[in-house]
Motif scaffolding. Structure first.
Motif, PDB file in Angstrom:
ATOM      1  N   TYR A 163     -31.925 -33.541  46.200  1.00 20.16           N
ATOM      2  CA  TYR A 163     -32.843 -32.680  46.951  1.00 20.16           C
ATOM      3  C   TYR A 163     -33.753 -33.451  47.914  1.00 20.16           C
ATOM      4  O   TYR A 163     -34.815 -32.945  48.302  1.00 20.16           O
ATOM      5  CB  TYR A 163     -33.705 -31.839  46.001  1.00 20.16           C
ATOM      6  N   VAL A 164     -33.358 -34.656  48.293  1.00 18.79           N
ATOM      7  CA  VAL A 164     -34.093 -35.405  49.316  1.00 18.79           C
ATOM      8  C   VAL A 164     -33.093 -35.915  50.351  1.00 18.79           C
ATOM      9  O   VAL A 164     -31.911 -36.119  50.049  1.00 18.79           O
ATOM     10  CB  VAL A 164     -34.896 -36.590  48.725  1.00 18.79           C
ATOM     11  N   GLY A 222     -40.034 -33.084  40.268  1.00 19.11           N
ATOM     12  CA  GLY A 222     -41.481 -33.164  40.219  1.00 19.11           C
ATOM     13  C   GLY A 222     -42.116 -33.678  41.498  1.00 19.11           C
ATOM     14  O   GLY A 222     -41.449 -34.147  42.425  1.00 19.11           O
ATOM     15  N   GLU A 223     -43.449 -33.594  41.533  1.00 19.88           N
ATOM     16  CA  GLU A 223     -44.197 -34.002  42.720  1.00 19.88           C
ATOM     17  C   GLU A 223     -44.122 -35.502  42.976  1.00 19.88           C
ATOM     18  O   GLU A 223     -44.256 -35.956  44.114  1.00 19.88           O
ATOM     19  CB  GLU A 223     -45.664 -33.580  42.576  1.00 19.88           C
ATOM     20  N   ASP A 224     -43.893 -36.273  41.948  1.00 23.02           N
ATOM     21  CA  ASP A 224     -43.843 -37.736  42.088  1.00 23.02           C
ATOM     22  C   ASP A 224     -42.411 -38.217  42.360  1.00 23.02           C
ATOM     23  O   ASP A 224     -41.984 -39.249  41.869  1.00 23.02           O
ATOM     24  CB  ASP A 224     -44.384 -38.379  40.809  1.00 23.02           C
ATOM     25  N   TYR A 225     -41.683 -37.442  43.179  1.00 21.60           N
ATOM     26  CA  TYR A 225     -40.261 -37.744  43.410  1.00 21.60           C
ATOM     27  C   TYR A 225     -40.052 -39.051  44.185  1.00 21.60           C
ATOM     28  O   TYR A 225     -39.004 -39.687  44.071  1.00 21.60           O
ATOM     29  CB  TYR A 225     -39.584 -36.584  44.141  1.00 21.60           C
ATOM     30  N   PHE A 238     -37.511 -40.753  55.294  1.00 19.20           N
ATOM     31  CA  PHE A 238     -36.958 -39.723  54.420  1.00 19.20           C
ATOM     32  C   PHE A 238     -37.760 -38.434  54.565  1.00 19.20           C
ATOM     33  O   PHE A 238     -38.842 -38.411  55.164  1.00 19.20           O
ATOM     34  CB  PHE A 238     -37.007 -40.191  52.960  1.00 19.20           C
ATOM     35  N   GLU A 239     -37.241 -37.363  53.969  1.00 16.45           N
ATOM     36  CA  GLU A 239     -37.934 -36.083  53.909  1.00 16.45           C
ATOM     37  C   GLU A 239     -37.310 -35.245  52.801  1.00 16.45           C
ATOM     38  O   GLU A 239     -36.131 -35.428  52.464  1.00 16.45           O
ATOM     39  CB  GLU A 239     -37.844 -35.348  55.242  1.00 16.45           C
ATOM     40  N   GLY A 278     -37.836 -25.940  46.050  1.00 15.77           N
ATOM     41  CA  GLY A 278     -38.132 -25.422  44.720  1.00 15.77           C
ATOM     42  C   GLY A 278     -37.399 -26.191  43.634  1.00 15.77           C
ATOM     43  O   GLY A 278     -37.968 -26.499  42.573  1.00 15.77           O
ATOM     44  N   LEU A 279     -36.133 -26.517  43.880  1.00 20.50           N
ATOM     45  CA  LEU A 279     -35.360 -27.289  42.910  1.00 20.50           C
ATOM     46  C   LEU A 279     -35.913 -28.708  42.767  1.00 20.50           C
ATOM     47  O   LEU A 279     -35.935 -29.269  41.665  1.00 20.50           O
ATOM     48  CB  LEU A 279     -33.890 -27.333  43.338  1.00 20.50           C
ATOM     49  N   LEU A 280     -36.353 -29.288  43.888  1.00 21.73           N
ATOM     50  CA  LEU A 280     -36.952 -30.621  43.827  1.00 21.73           C
ATOM     51  C   LEU A 280     -38.184 -30.603  42.934  1.00 21.73           C
ATOM     52  O   LEU A 280     -38.370 -31.493  42.090  1.00 21.73           O
ATOM     53  CB  LEU A 280     -37.326 -31.089  45.241  1.00 21.73           C
TER      54      LEU A 280
END
Length: 271
Positions: free
Chosen positions: A164-165, A112-115, A97-98, A105-107
């Motif tokens: 957003y991933v 959040g950072e812990d997505y 994944f990426e 920015g929306l992610l």
């Protein structure tokens, strides 16, 4: 130690403040990363501009930059899920994944950072439960791994749409069944294989039988046609030809000109 002149003190203070200002205003984005800018006095997370790319950047010291890895990443998942008849199935999978670079920015703002823990892992586990729950253990054992991977990928992609991933691929490394079920399935498959082999032998023998019958019928038809074409005149002519050949043979010594029972010359004498 002599005291510094009063005129130099302000300069030193300005230099120190300048160093602090510069150190807090520079951001270095490494290879394979991108930065999300947070403007403390300008609306928060910047979502309407591209993220900060690789390299050196200067930002206001009161703003923050959150750095994300944007290259393809990998997650290894070991899961225990239920088959359609309620048996535990252990499955090992790898997810490629990426983050969606253009919507980084929306992610950051919405997920959040812990997505990875919040989004990707729950989606993959849910997709795995859905896919495995469609099959019985024996179907999972015989099912092509590529088919399971494809279904898991499609389910995961559906769950993560507009999150957003980007999920690039899901690889199923291993599917483990309960030992008793695995043994029973292997025994059943072996019996089916033996049955198919026996059926193949029967079909091969039947085909050989048909071939021999067709060959025999062909020979019989040929003999029948040949017998119908052999008249007395043709047989007498063949006999004359054979007599002439014998007369030229080195083994022939005496030729008696006359007629036998069928009106053919009689040859006597040999070595």
């Amino acid at each position: 130690m002599e005291k510094l002149p009063k005129s130099i003190v302000p300069i030193i203070i300005v230099v120190i403040i300048g160093i602090i200002f510069i150190s807090n205003s520079t951001v270095n984005i490494s290879s394979g990363e991108a930065g999300v800018l947070f403007k403390r006095f300008g609306g928060g997370v910047v979502t309407d501009e591209p993220p900060l790319s690789e390299g050196f950047h200067i930002v206001a010291p009161w703003n923050d930059v959150f750095v994300y890895e944007v290259r393809q990443q990998t997650i290894d998942e070991k899961m225990t899920v239920l088959s359609s008849n309620g048996l535990d199935i252990k499955l090992d999978a790898t997810i490629w994944f990426e983050p969606d670079y253009d919507r980084l920015g929306l992610l950051h703002k919405e997920r959040g950072e812990d997505y990875i823990r919040r989004l990707i892992q729950p989606a993959v586990r849910s997709a795995t439960r859905t896919v495995v729950g469609r099959y019985k253990p024996e179907e999972l054992y015989a099912q092509k791994r590529e088919s399971i991977q494809k279904e898991m990928y499609e389910e995961t992609e559906q769950l993560l749409r507009d999150q957003y991933v980007l999920v690039n691929r899901i690889l199923v490394r291993d599917v483990s069944l309960p030992p008793t079920i695995k043994t029973a399935i292997e025994r059943k498959l072996k019996q089916e294989q033996e049955s198919l082999e026996y059926q193949y032998r029967l079909e091969k023998a039947e085909k050989e039988k048909q071939r021999q019958r067709i060959e025999a019928e062909g020979k019989a038809a040929a003999n029948e046609i040949l017998s119908a074409s052999l008249t007395d005149k043709i047989l007498r002519e063949k006999g004359i030809q054979a007599t002439l050949e014998l007369s030229n043979s080195s083994n022939s010594k005496v030729i008696v000109i006359g007629s036998g029972d069928e009106g053919l010359p009689v040859i006597l004498g040999n070595n």
